[in-house]
Write a protein that holds these residues in place. Structure first.
Motif, PDB file in Angstrom:
ATOM      1  N   SER A 287       0.809  -1.251  -0.025  1.00  0.00           N
ATOM      2  CA  SER A 287       0.006   0.067  -0.110  1.00  0.00           C
ATOM      3  C   SER A 287       0.737   1.297  -0.014  1.00  0.00           C
ATOM      4  O   SER A 287       1.933   1.024   0.460  1.00  0.00           O
ATOM      5  CB  SER A 287      -1.062  -0.062   1.193  1.00  0.00           C
ATOM      6  OG  SER A 287      -0.285   0.198   2.501  1.00  0.00           O
ATOM      7  N   GLN A 288       0.182   2.396  -0.400  1.00  0.00           N
ATOM      8  CA  GLN A 288       0.947   3.783  -0.262  1.00  0.00           C
ATOM      9  C   GLN A 288       1.317   4.083   1.006  1.00  0.00           C
ATOM     10  O   GLN A 288       2.625   4.518   0.976  1.00  0.00           O
ATOM     11  CB  GLN A 288       0.109   4.740  -1.089  1.00  0.00           C
ATOM     12  CG  GLN A 288       0.826   6.020  -1.343  1.00  0.00           C
ATOM     13  CD  GLN A 288       0.565   6.990   0.122  1.00  0.00           C
ATOM     14  OE1 GLN A 288      -0.381   7.061   0.635  1.00  0.00           O
ATOM     15  NE2 GLN A 288       1.642   7.699   0.621  1.00  0.00           N
ATOM     16  N   PRO A 289       0.549   3.885   2.062  1.00  0.00           N
ATOM     17  CA  PRO A 289       1.162   4.361   3.430  1.00  0.00           C
ATOM     18  C   PRO A 289       2.309   3.376   3.631  1.00  0.00           C
ATOM     19  O   PRO A 289       3.389   3.757   4.514  1.00  0.00           O
ATOM     20  CB  PRO A 289      -0.119   3.810   4.416  1.00  0.00           C
ATOM     21  CG  PRO A 289      -1.220   3.903   3.428  1.00  0.00           C
ATOM     22  CD  PRO A 289      -0.860   3.574   2.129  1.00  0.00           C
ATOM     23  N   THR A 290       2.515   2.137   3.420  1.00  0.00           N
ATOM     24  CA  THR A 290       3.703   1.216   3.589  1.00  0.00           C
ATOM     25  C   THR A 290       4.710   1.702   2.913  1.00  0.00           C
ATOM     26  O   THR A 290       5.722   2.030   3.434  1.00  0.00           O
ATOM     27  CB  THR A 290       3.435  -0.333   3.288  1.00  0.00           C
ATOM     28  OG1 THR A 290       2.025  -0.695   3.953  1.00  0.00           O
ATOM     29  CG2 THR A 290       4.394  -1.320   3.465  1.00  0.00           C
ATOM     30  N   ILE A 291       4.732   1.927   1.726  1.00  0.00           N
ATOM     31  CA  ILE A 291       5.843   2.471   0.871  1.00  0.00           C
ATOM     32  C   ILE A 291       6.270   3.894   1.614  1.00  0.00           C
ATOM     33  O   ILE A 291       7.472   4.006   1.817  1.00  0.00           O
ATOM     34  CB  ILE A 291       5.338   2.956  -0.736  1.00  0.00           C
ATOM     35  CG1 ILE A 291       5.031   1.657  -1.310  1.00  0.00           C
ATOM     36  CG2 ILE A 291       6.563   3.489  -1.194  1.00  0.00           C
ATOM     37  CD1 ILE A 291       6.002   0.772  -1.299  1.00  0.00           C
ATOM     38  N   SER A 292       5.345   4.816   2.027  1.00  0.00           N
ATOM     39  CA  SER A 292       5.814   6.040   2.603  1.00  0.00           C
ATOM     40  C   SER A 292       6.417   5.971   4.109  1.00  0.00           C
ATOM     41  O   SER A 292       7.439   6.397   4.475  1.00  0.00           O
ATOM     42  CB  SER A 292       4.485   6.837   3.004  1.00  0.00           C
ATOM     43  OG  SER A 292       3.909   7.173   1.683  1.00  0.00           O
ATOM     44  N   HIS A 293       6.005   4.679   4.607  1.00  0.00           N
ATOM     45  CA  HIS A 293       6.633   4.553   5.994  1.00  0.00           C
ATOM     46  C   HIS A 293       8.197   4.010   5.668  1.00  0.00           C
ATOM     47  O   HIS A 293       8.838   4.383   6.437  1.00  0.00           O
ATOM     48  CB  HIS A 293       5.874   3.340   6.829  1.00  0.00           C
ATOM     49  CG  HIS A 293       6.814   2.803   7.826  1.00  0.00           C
ATOM     50  ND1 HIS A 293       6.573   3.440   8.986  1.00  0.00           N
ATOM     51  CD2 HIS A 293       7.325   1.678   7.943  1.00  0.00           C
ATOM     52  CE1 HIS A 293       7.267   2.584   9.814  1.00  0.00           C
ATOM     53  NE2 HIS A 293       7.964   1.545   9.260  1.00  0.00           N
ATOM     54  N   HIS A 294       8.197   3.449   4.730  1.00  0.00           N
ATOM     55  CA  HIS A 294       9.655   2.801   4.202  1.00  0.00           C
ATOM     56  C   HIS A 294      10.690   3.910   3.714  1.00  0.00           C
ATOM     57  O   HIS A 294      11.865   3.995   4.289  1.00  0.00           O
ATOM     58  CB  HIS A 294       9.688   1.727   3.309  1.00  0.00           C
ATOM     59  CG  HIS A 294       9.420   0.368   3.848  1.00  0.00           C
ATOM     60  ND1 HIS A 294      10.113  -0.462   4.558  1.00  0.00           N
ATOM     61  CD2 HIS A 294       8.257  -0.443   3.636  1.00  0.00           C
ATOM     62  CE1 HIS A 294       9.757  -1.438   4.754  1.00  0.00           C
ATOM     63  NE2 HIS A 294       8.307  -1.514   4.326  1.00  0.00           N
ATOM     64  N   LEU A 295       9.858   4.911   3.153  1.00  0.00           N
ATOM     65  CA  LEU A 295      10.622   6.294   2.618  1.00  0.00           C
ATOM     66  C   LEU A 295      11.091   7.029   4.006  1.00  0.00           C
ATOM     67  O   LEU A 295      12.227   7.580   4.073  1.00  0.00           O
ATOM     68  CB  LEU A 295       9.863   6.952   1.652  1.00  0.00           C
ATOM     69  CG  LEU A 295       9.780   6.152   0.147  1.00  0.00           C
ATOM     70  CD1 LEU A 295       8.755   6.924  -0.689  1.00  0.00           C
ATOM     71  CD2 LEU A 295      10.990   6.056  -0.598  1.00  0.00           C
ATOM     72  N   LYS A 296      10.100   7.185   4.827  1.00  0.00           N
ATOM     73  CA  LYS A 296      10.381   7.712   5.935  1.00  0.00           C
ATOM     74  C   LYS A 296      11.493   7.312   6.758  1.00  0.00           C
ATOM     75  O   LYS A 296      12.414   7.910   7.298  1.00  0.00           O
ATOM     76  CB  LYS A 296       9.181   7.940   7.034  1.00  0.00           C
ATOM     77  CG  LYS A 296       9.357   8.425   8.350  1.00  0.00           C
ATOM     78  CD  LYS A 296       8.211   8.363   9.088  1.00  0.00           C
ATOM     79  CE  LYS A 296       8.441   9.015  10.411  1.00  0.00           C
ATOM     80  NZ  LYS A 296       7.265   8.312  11.426  1.00  0.00           N
ATOM     81  N   LEU A 297      11.481   5.922   7.078  1.00  0.00           N
ATOM     82  CA  LEU A 297      12.629   5.473   7.949  1.00  0.00           C
ATOM     83  C   LEU A 297      14.089   5.543   6.843  1.00  0.00           C
ATOM     84  O   LEU A 297      15.012   5.856   7.841  1.00  0.00           O
ATOM     85  CB  LEU A 297      12.427   3.762   7.773  1.00  0.00           C
ATOM     86  CG  LEU A 297      11.217   3.215   8.802  1.00  0.00           C
ATOM     87  CD1 LEU A 297      11.205   1.928   8.730  1.00  0.00           C
ATOM     88  CD2 LEU A 297      11.426   3.845  10.223  1.00  0.00           C
ATOM     89  N   LEU A 298      14.173   5.540   5.563  1.00  0.00           N
ATOM     90  CA  LEU A 298      15.209   5.921   4.760  1.00  0.00           C
ATOM     91  C   LEU A 298      15.704   7.355   5.078  1.00  0.00           C
ATOM     92  O   LEU A 298      16.810   7.860   5.093  1.00  0.00           O
ATOM     93  CB  LEU A 298      14.965   5.664   3.496  1.00  0.00           C
ATOM     94  CG  LEU A 298      15.108   3.893   2.964  1.00  0.00           C
ATOM     95  CD1 LEU A 298      14.594   3.897   1.622  1.00  0.00           C
ATOM     96  CD2 LEU A 298      16.440   3.340   3.022  1.00  0.00           C
ATOM     97  N   HIS A 299      14.633   8.117   5.241  1.00  0.00           N
ATOM     98  CA  HIS A 299      14.960   9.667   5.442  1.00  0.00           C
ATOM     99  C   HIS A 299      15.517   9.974   6.707  1.00  0.00           C
ATOM    100  O   HIS A 299      16.640  10.481   7.056  1.00  0.00           O
ATOM    101  CB  HIS A 299      13.657  10.478   5.138  1.00  0.00           C
ATOM    102  CG  HIS A 299      13.949  11.930   5.598  1.00  0.00           C
ATOM    103  ND1 HIS A 299      14.611  12.713   4.972  1.00  0.00           N
ATOM    104  CD2 HIS A 299      13.197  12.586   6.728  1.00  0.00           C
ATOM    105  CE1 HIS A 299      14.469  14.014   5.356  1.00  0.00           C
ATOM    106  NE2 HIS A 299      13.839  13.701   6.659  1.00  0.00           N
TER     107      HIS A 299
END
Length: 119
Positions: free
Chosen positions: A72-84
């Protein structure tokens, strides 16, 4: 008088450390660097980093990355947040979308830490 402690982000910690082939990491250095390596240890995050880095103009929006995963888009966003948060991605909000780009210096610092490692 209290001592002030210098707190480094994982990326800064990698930048200040000798390559692992020169001398063993100290316990403190390993503790500081582990979050950066941990962020990369997830296959989804590793792929996301690669997708962002190879995307046109070196940046991508979540909307550009969704189709590459069965998530899901929220899951992708969560992973991007962790990388950030680990310091591997920079982000910029434009309207309702957030655009990500790889922090090339962070990758360079990681490569320098591992420098000289051969098969």
């Amino acid at each position: 008088m209290p001592k002030s402690l210098l707190e480094l982000t994982p990326v800064q910690a990698v930048a200040c450390c000798s390559p692992v082939t020169r001398e063993p990491l100290s316990a403190d250095a390993a503790e500081r660097i582990a979050p950066l390596v941990k962020a990369l240890a997830d296959p989804v995050r590793l792929r996301l980093l690669s997708l962002v880095a190879s995307h046109a103009d070196g940046e991508a929006c979540v909307c550009d990355l969704n189709d590459a995963f069965d998530l899901s888009q929220p899951t992708i966003s969560h992973h991007l947040k962790l990388l950030h948060e680990a310091g591997l991605l920079e982000r910029e909000k434009r309207g309702v979308w957030v655009y990500y780009r790889v922090d090339r210096s962070a990758l360079g610092d990681l490569a320098a830490l591992l420098g000289g490692v051969t098969r």
